[in-house]
Motif scaffolding. Structure first.
Motif, PDB file in Angstrom:
ATOM      1  N   TYR A  31       8.972  -0.675   8.126  1.00  0.00           N
ATOM      2  CA  TYR A  31       8.756   0.558   9.032  1.00  0.00           C
ATOM      3  C   TYR A  31       7.652   0.912   8.114  1.00  0.00           C
ATOM      4  O   TYR A  31       7.121   1.218   7.227  1.00  0.00           O
ATOM      5  CB  TYR A  31       9.535   2.247   8.143  1.00  0.00           C
ATOM      6  N   ASP A  32       6.237   0.385   9.234  1.00  0.00           N
ATOM      7  CA  ASP A  32       4.880   1.015   9.218  1.00  0.00           C
ATOM      8  C   ASP A  32       4.818   2.154   9.365  1.00  0.00           C
ATOM      9  O   ASP A  32       4.767   2.511  10.962  1.00  0.00           O
ATOM     10  CB  ASP A  32       4.177   0.307   9.601  1.00  0.00           C
ATOM     11  N   ARG A  33       4.756   3.120   8.685  1.00  0.00           N
ATOM     12  CA  ARG A  33       4.279   5.132   8.740  1.00  0.00           C
ATOM     13  C   ARG A  33       3.444   4.821   9.859  1.00  0.00           C
ATOM     14  O   ARG A  33       2.899   6.509  10.219  1.00  0.00           O
ATOM     15  CB  ARG A  33       4.505   5.140   7.581  1.00  0.00           C
ATOM     16  N   LYS A  34       2.018   4.526   9.036  1.00  0.00           N
ATOM     17  CA  LYS A  34       0.638   4.137   9.836  1.00  0.00           C
ATOM     18  C   LYS A  34       0.854   4.148  11.428  1.00  0.00           C
ATOM     19  O   LYS A  34       0.236   5.024  12.271  1.00  0.00           O
ATOM     20  CB  LYS A  34      -0.325   3.447   8.844  1.00  0.00           C
ATOM     21  N   ASN A  35       1.652   2.685  12.287  1.00  0.00           N
ATOM     22  CA  ASN A  35       1.845   2.406  12.775  1.00  0.00           C
ATOM     23  C   ASN A  35       2.994   3.222  13.290  1.00  0.00           C
ATOM     24  O   ASN A  35       3.096   2.406  15.156  1.00  0.00           O
ATOM     25  CB  ASN A  35       1.056   1.066  13.152  1.00  0.00           C
ATOM     26  N   GLY A  36       3.456   3.664  12.930  1.00  0.00           N
ATOM     27  CA  GLY A  36       5.185   4.193  13.241  1.00  0.00           C
ATOM     28  C   GLY A  36       5.869   2.979  13.825  1.00  0.00           C
ATOM     29  O   GLY A  36       6.402   2.871  15.063  1.00  0.00           O
ATOM     30  N   ARG A  57       1.062  -1.322   0.111  1.00  0.00           N
ATOM     31  CA  ARG A  57      -0.223  -0.143  -0.309  1.00  0.00           C
ATOM     32  C   ARG A  57       0.423   1.081  -0.360  1.00  0.00           C
ATOM     33  O   ARG A  57       2.071   1.276  -0.909  1.00  0.00           O
ATOM     34  CB  ARG A  57      -1.065  -0.092   1.272  1.00  0.00           C
ATOM     35  N   ASP A  58       0.854   1.797   0.779  1.00  0.00           N
ATOM     36  CA  ASP A  58       1.419   3.755   0.929  1.00  0.00           C
ATOM     37  C   ASP A  58       2.024   3.632   2.475  1.00  0.00           C
ATOM     38  O   ASP A  58       2.435   4.837   2.757  1.00  0.00           O
ATOM     39  CB  ASP A  58       1.048   4.742   0.344  1.00  0.00           C
ATOM     40  N   THR A  59       2.175   2.560   3.101  1.00  0.00           N
ATOM     41  CA  THR A  59       2.376   2.823   4.429  1.00  0.00           C
ATOM     42  C   THR A  59       3.401   2.223   4.670  1.00  0.00           C
ATOM     43  O   THR A  59       4.163   1.817   5.912  1.00  0.00           O
ATOM     44  CB  THR A  59       1.355   2.252   5.495  1.00  0.00           C
ATOM     45  N   THR A  60       3.691   0.795   3.786  1.00  0.00           N
ATOM     46  CA  THR A  60       5.180  -0.068   4.685  1.00  0.00           C
ATOM     47  C   THR A  60       6.065  -0.032   3.350  1.00  0.00           C
ATOM     48  O   THR A  60       5.734  -0.046   2.519  1.00  0.00           O
ATOM     49  CB  THR A  60       4.313  -1.587   4.667  1.00  0.00           C
TER      50      THR A  60
END
Length: 282
Positions: free
Chosen positions: A73-78, A53-56
């Motif tokens: 790195y998962d940007r959505k969950n930090g 997707r656009d988060t990992t």
């Protein structure tokens, strides 16, 4: 590419998979009229970098002939994670996992080997698909724990009848499947069955009873399938597959499967499903 529509539940599913030597794209979406089961997935791989997707983001830290370590790195969950992978010299088995660093936990493990695959996902459990040739037959275990598990042993006698006893857990049901090829046709140097009949009595569980199915292969790419089920909810079905389908080993580029199901208590209210199968190879 695969698209499936169910007229009874109005569920619609699409999936697309395309891959090359150094890239891969996967996308899938599912929607329903209730609006509660909508889901989608999008994945892009360019060389060693993987985007989900656009988060990992997955980035390689260590590469060798038999070992690999990714940083995720998962940007959505930090969330930061490490994803090690190991495989044998001849790639007969492969082990992949994902270790979350904040907090420390194992969220994913996938083990692939010549006789099957085990996959563990945190919060979902263990998914199993394994087989073992033994005593002239094939012992199989399929399903998910916790969830539905199925254990079966399939073998063929001297008359060509394939017999498959099967246990399903926790449904606590036992099925004894008989499959017999009635007519054969020469295809090149091989003989392939053109008419097959199967009978599956089931004892115990949530849906005991008897199921029967007849498959007639008019041509290699044209199959007619009909059957009935004498269970707690008796029903009958008729299906036609043309082109690429599981009945011809997914041979060909395109195919369509049309199926009609009807309850025997109310034959005038059937339901229909249409499946489109397509394969594009680069």
């Amino acid at each position: 590419m695969t698209s499936t529509y169910d007229s009874r539940t109005h569920d619609l599913e699409h999936s697309l998979v395309a891959r090359g030597d150094l890239w891969r794209v996967e996308a899938s979406t599912a929607s329903s009229t209730s609006g509660n089961d909508n889901s989608s997935l999008f994945l892009v791989q360019l060389g060693p970098v993987l985007f989900v997707r656009d988060t990992t983001l997955l980035l390689p830290v260590h590469l060798s002939k038999q070992h690999l370590l990714w940083y995720g790195y998962d940007r959505k969950n930090g969330m930061h994670s490490l994803c090690p992978a190991m495989w044998s010299k001849h790639r007969r088995w492969l082990l992949m996992s994902m270790l979350c660093l904040n907090p420390l936990a194992c969220s994913f493990v996938d083990l692939q080997f010549p006789n099957g695959q085990f996959t563990y996902v945190s919060g979902e459990g263990l998914t199993t698909s394994a087989f073992l040739p033994i005593c002239g037959g094939l012992l199989q275990a399929q399903g998910q724990y916790p969830g539905e598990m199925r254990f079966s042993f399939s073998f063929k006698n001297k008359w060509g009848t394939r017999i498959t006893p099967m246990v399903q857990w926790p449904d606590k049901s036992f099925t004894l499947s008989f499959s017999q090829a009635i007519a054969w046709q020469r295809s090149g140097i091989m003989m392939r069955p053109t008419i097959q009949f199967s009978l599956c009595p089931t004892l115990g569980g949530s849906s005991p009873g008897m199921r029967a199915e007849l498959i007639h292969s008019l041509r290699e790419d044209l199959n007619l399938i009909c059957g009935c089920a004498a269970t707690s909810h008796p029903s009958a079905f008729l299906s036609i597959s043309f082109g690429r389908s599981k009945w011809n080993g997914n041979v060909g580029k395109t195919g369509i499967v049309v199926r009609a199901d009807t309850p025997l208590s109310n034959v005038g209210r059937p339901s229909f499903s249409i499946q489109l199968n397509n394969a594009i190879e680069f």
